[in-house]
Design a protein around this motif. Structure first.
Motif, PDB file in Angstrom:
ATOM      1  N   ASN A   1      -5.766   3.663  12.653  1.00 21.76           N
ATOM      2  CA  ASN A   1      -6.503   4.358  13.699  1.00 21.76           C
ATOM      3  C   ASN A   1      -5.801   5.669  14.001  1.00 21.76           C
ATOM      4  O   ASN A   1      -4.682   5.689  14.509  1.00 21.76           O
ATOM      5  N   LEU A   2      -6.445   6.789  13.694  1.00 19.93           N
ATOM      6  CA  LEU A   2      -5.826   8.092  13.890  1.00 19.93           C
ATOM      7  C   LEU A   2      -5.665   8.453  15.356  1.00 19.93           C
ATOM      8  O   LEU A   2      -4.834   9.290  15.704  1.00 19.93           O
ATOM      9  N   LEU A   3      -6.422   7.823  16.235  1.00 20.33           N
ATOM     10  CA  LEU A   3      -6.292   8.104  17.657  1.00 20.33           C
ATOM     11  C   LEU A   3      -4.941   7.647  18.194  1.00 20.33           C
ATOM     12  O   LEU A   3      -4.482   8.154  19.225  1.00 20.33           O
ATOM     13  N   ASP A   4      -4.311   6.715  17.494  1.00 20.97           N
ATOM     14  CA  ASP A   4      -2.982   6.259  17.893  1.00 20.97           C
ATOM     15  C   ASP A   4      -1.878   7.194  17.406  1.00 20.97           C
ATOM     16  O   ASP A   4      -0.735   7.096  17.862  1.00 20.97           O
ATOM     17  N   LEU A   5      -2.212   8.074  16.467  1.00 16.83           N
ATOM     18  CA  LEU A   5      -1.198   8.916  15.835  1.00 16.83           C
ATOM     19  C   LEU A   5      -1.360  10.398  16.114  1.00 16.83           C
ATOM     20  O   LEU A   5      -0.410  11.167  15.981  1.00 16.83           O
ATOM     21  N   LEU A   6      -2.566  10.791  16.499  1.00 13.00           N
ATOM     22  CA  LEU A   6      -2.909  12.213  16.506  1.00 13.00           C
ATOM     23  C   LEU A   6      -3.415  12.628  17.871  1.00 13.00           C
ATOM     24  O   LEU A   6      -4.291  11.968  18.443  1.00 13.00           O
ATOM     25  N   GLU A   7      -2.861  13.703  18.399  1.00  9.33           N
ATOM     26  CA  GLU A   7      -3.405  14.307  19.604  1.00  9.33           C
ATOM     27  C   GLU A   7      -4.418  15.357  19.172  1.00  9.33           C
ATOM     28  O   GLU A   7      -4.102  16.529  18.996  1.00  9.33           O
TER      29      GLU A   7
ATOM     30  N   SER B   1      -2.449  11.243  -0.916  1.00  9.45           N
ATOM     31  CA  SER B   1      -1.576  11.843  -1.922  1.00  9.45           C
ATOM     32  C   SER B   1      -1.193  10.822  -2.990  1.00  9.45           C
ATOM     33  O   SER B   1      -1.281   9.605  -2.757  1.00  9.45           O
ATOM     34  N   PRO B   2      -0.727  11.287  -4.149  1.00 14.06           N
ATOM     35  CA  PRO B   2      -0.251  10.351  -5.181  1.00 14.06           C
ATOM     36  C   PRO B   2       0.898   9.475  -4.713  1.00 14.06           C
ATOM     37  O   PRO B   2       1.089   8.373  -5.232  1.00 14.06           O
ATOM     38  N   ASN B   3       1.690   9.943  -3.733  1.00 15.00           N
ATOM     39  CA  ASN B   3       2.797   9.144  -3.212  1.00 15.00           C
ATOM     40  C   ASN B   3       2.371   8.246  -2.055  1.00 15.00           C
ATOM     41  O   ASN B   3       3.216   7.721  -1.324  1.00 15.00           O
ATOM     42  N   ASP B   4       1.063   8.067  -1.874  1.00 19.91           N
ATOM     43  CA  ASP B   4       0.472   7.198  -0.850  1.00 19.91           C
ATOM     44  C   ASP B   4       0.595   7.744   0.562  1.00 19.91           C
ATOM     45  O   ASP B   4       0.295   7.031   1.525  1.00 19.91           O
ATOM     46  N   ARG B   5       1.037   8.982   0.718  1.00 20.40           N
ATOM     47  CA  ARG B   5       1.023   9.585   2.039  1.00 20.40           C
ATOM     48  C   ARG B   5      -0.347  10.230   2.292  1.00 20.40           C
ATOM     49  O   ARG B   5      -1.092  10.501   1.359  1.00 20.40           O
ATOM     50  N   ILE B   6      -0.634  10.453   3.546  1.00 22.62           N
ATOM     51  CA  ILE B   6      -1.965  10.898   3.944  1.00 22.62           C
ATOM     52  C   ILE B   6      -1.891  12.308   4.518  1.00 22.62           C
ATOM     53  O   ILE B   6      -1.110  12.581   5.432  1.00 22.62           O
ATOM     54  N   TRP B   7      -2.704  13.198   3.944  1.00 21.49           N
ATOM     55  CA  TRP B   7      -2.896  14.531   4.497  1.00 21.49           C
ATOM     56  C   TRP B   7      -4.141  14.528   5.383  1.00 21.49           C
ATOM     57  O   TRP B   7      -5.142  13.890   5.059  1.00 21.49           O
TER      58      TRP B   7
ATOM     59  N   GLN C   1       0.852  15.729   7.420  1.00 19.09           N
ATOM     60  CA  GLN C   1       1.028  14.649   6.463  1.00 19.09           C
ATOM     61  C   GLN C   1       1.671  13.459   7.169  1.00 19.09           C
ATOM     62  O   GLN C   1       2.632  13.623   7.926  1.00 19.09           O
ATOM     63  N   PHE C   2       1.122  12.269   6.910  1.00 17.58           N
ATOM     64  CA  PHE C   2       1.617  11.053   7.528  1.00 17.58           C
ATOM     65  C   PHE C   2       2.077  10.071   6.460  1.00 17.58           C
ATOM     66  O   PHE C   2       1.520  10.011   5.363  1.00 17.58           O
ATOM     67  N   ASP C   3       3.086   9.302   6.833  1.00 18.36           N
ATOM     68  CA  ASP C   3       3.490   8.147   6.039  1.00 18.36           C
ATOM     69  C   ASP C   3       2.868   6.918   6.701  1.00 18.36           C
ATOM     70  O   ASP C   3       3.299   6.503   7.780  1.00 18.36           O
ATOM     71  N   PRO C   4       1.820   6.328   6.105  1.00 19.02           N
ATOM     72  CA  PRO C   4       1.116   5.223   6.773  1.00 19.02           C
ATOM     73  C   PRO C   4       1.944   3.952   6.902  1.00 19.02           C
ATOM     74  O   PRO C   4       1.576   3.061   7.666  1.00 19.02           O
ATOM     75  N   THR C   5       3.045   3.839   6.180  1.00 15.43           N
ATOM     76  CA  THR C   5       3.866   2.639   6.280  1.00 15.43           C
ATOM     77  C   THR C   5       4.761   2.662   7.511  1.00 15.43           C
ATOM     78  O   THR C   5       5.284   1.624   7.920  1.00 15.43           O
TER      79      THR C   5
ATOM     80  N   PRO D   1       3.999   4.280  10.943  1.00 14.31           N
ATOM     81  CA  PRO D   1       3.574   5.585  10.427  1.00 14.31           C
ATOM     82  C   PRO D   1       4.241   6.707  11.233  1.00 14.31           C
ATOM     83  O   PRO D   1       4.516   6.548  12.411  1.00 14.31           O
ATOM     84  N   ARG D   2       4.481   7.813  10.598  1.00 11.53           N
ATOM     85  CA  ARG D   2       5.095   8.945  11.284  1.00 11.53           C
ATOM     86  C   ARG D   2       4.676  10.234  10.599  1.00 11.53           C
ATOM     87  O   ARG D   2       4.296  10.238   9.428  1.00 11.53           O
ATOM     88  N   ASN D   3       4.748  11.313  11.360  1.00  4.02           N
ATOM     89  CA  ASN D   3       4.396  12.631  10.836  1.00  4.02           C
ATOM     90  C   ASN D   3       5.550  13.159   9.996  1.00  4.02           C
ATOM     91  O   ASN D   3       6.687  13.200  10.452  1.00  4.02           O
TER      92      ASN D   3
END
Length: 289
Positions: free
Chosen positions: A132-138, A147-153, A164-168, A170-172
């Protein structure tokens, strides 16, 4: 390959196509080139099957040629390269599928812009996890990609930043402000895709912004009027001027592939290694290239 869209993520034709070498690096104007794109006839297309799917939505191809497409009910349908239906994912909650990204080798990302939610599917269209991006993003995400490394742009439209976020976690992990790039223009960001160590952000107003895989700005491609793009080999492609335009990423040449259908009927085109897919309001036509 987005927040509540005013229009679907289908390729929109533009009235003029820039010449291939009119690529503008940071802070410089594009130089005109007289050479016209080479043209290839529609005879290159050979129809092999048709998929009946009224009003198909956003779609993506993986590296094996498997096709993923959202139907009118926002289910995600999976098809083999030749158009054979394989699996269907039906979400437990309603939501608008704004983007599907299948290029990653192990996961398929589905972005619901109205719920601001990311869903990861496996290669059998079965759910792996949700974010849920509402928990991570203002703010509000407008476009996103995996991304190929499983991170999310994602593109945060509220503060005009690439994140860019690391969903594992998760952090910016990375943050690129865009305000200096776009200046006083009113951007209309539509699509985001990482390909061959570059990140491509489609702005329907200004063109395609190109960043490296760390989020550093490199240049802008002057192809305005687009809502989505695709990649095949070393070429970027899109619909414009009633044909498929293919732009080589490295030698900056451009060629045009004529469509086998009237351009007014075509909503989107995806090109794989062996097959091509033409989307109309009635469904998808599968062609052998």
């Amino acid at each position: 390959m987005l927040l509540a869209l005013q229009a679907p993520l289908w390729c929109q034709a533009q009235t003029t196509v820039p010449t291939p070498a009119s690529v503008a690096p940071a802070g410089q104007s594009a130089a005109p080139v007289q050479a016209a794109p080479t043209k290839e006839p529609a005879a290159a297309w050979k129809l092999v099957s048709s998929i009946a799917l009224p009003k198909p939505g956003v779609a993506s191809l993986d590296r094996r040629g498997t096709l993923y497409v959202a139907d009118a009910q926002n289910n995600v349908r999976q098809y083999g390269p030749d158009g054979q239906q394989l699996n269907t994912y039906s979400p437990p909650l309603p939501g608008h599928v704004a983007q599907i990204e299948a290029w990653n080798t192990t996961k398929v990302l589905v972005f619901y812009d109205d719920r601001q939610e990311l869903l990861l599917l496996d290669r059998f269209a079965a759910p792996i996890s949700q974010l849920n991006l509402l928990d991570l993003l203002e703010g509000t995400a407008r476009a996103t990609t995996l991304s190929p490394n499983d991170r999310i742009w994602l593109l945060n439209e509220s503060d005009l930043t690439l994140r860019q976020f690391d969903p594992t976690q998760p952090r910016n992990t990375r943050n690129t402000p865009l305000d200096l790039l776009i200046g006083r223009s009113q951007p209309d960001f539509r699509f985001l895709r990482e390909y061959q160590n570059n990140l491509y952000l489609v702005d329907r107003v200004n063109g395609i912004y190109v960043f490296d895989n760390l989020g550093n700005y490199r240049k802008k491609l002057p192809f305005a009027g687009l809502t989505t793009i695709g990649f095949r080999g070393d070429e970027l492609y899109f619909l414009a001027d009633g044909a498929v335009q293919l732009f080589h990423l490295y030698n900056l040449t451009q060629r045009t592939l004529a469509l086998p259908l009237p351009a007014t009927e075509v909503k989107q085109v995806l090109l794989g290694e062996g097959y091509a897919y033409i989307f109309t309001s009635a469904g998808i036509q599968v062609y052998k290239l």
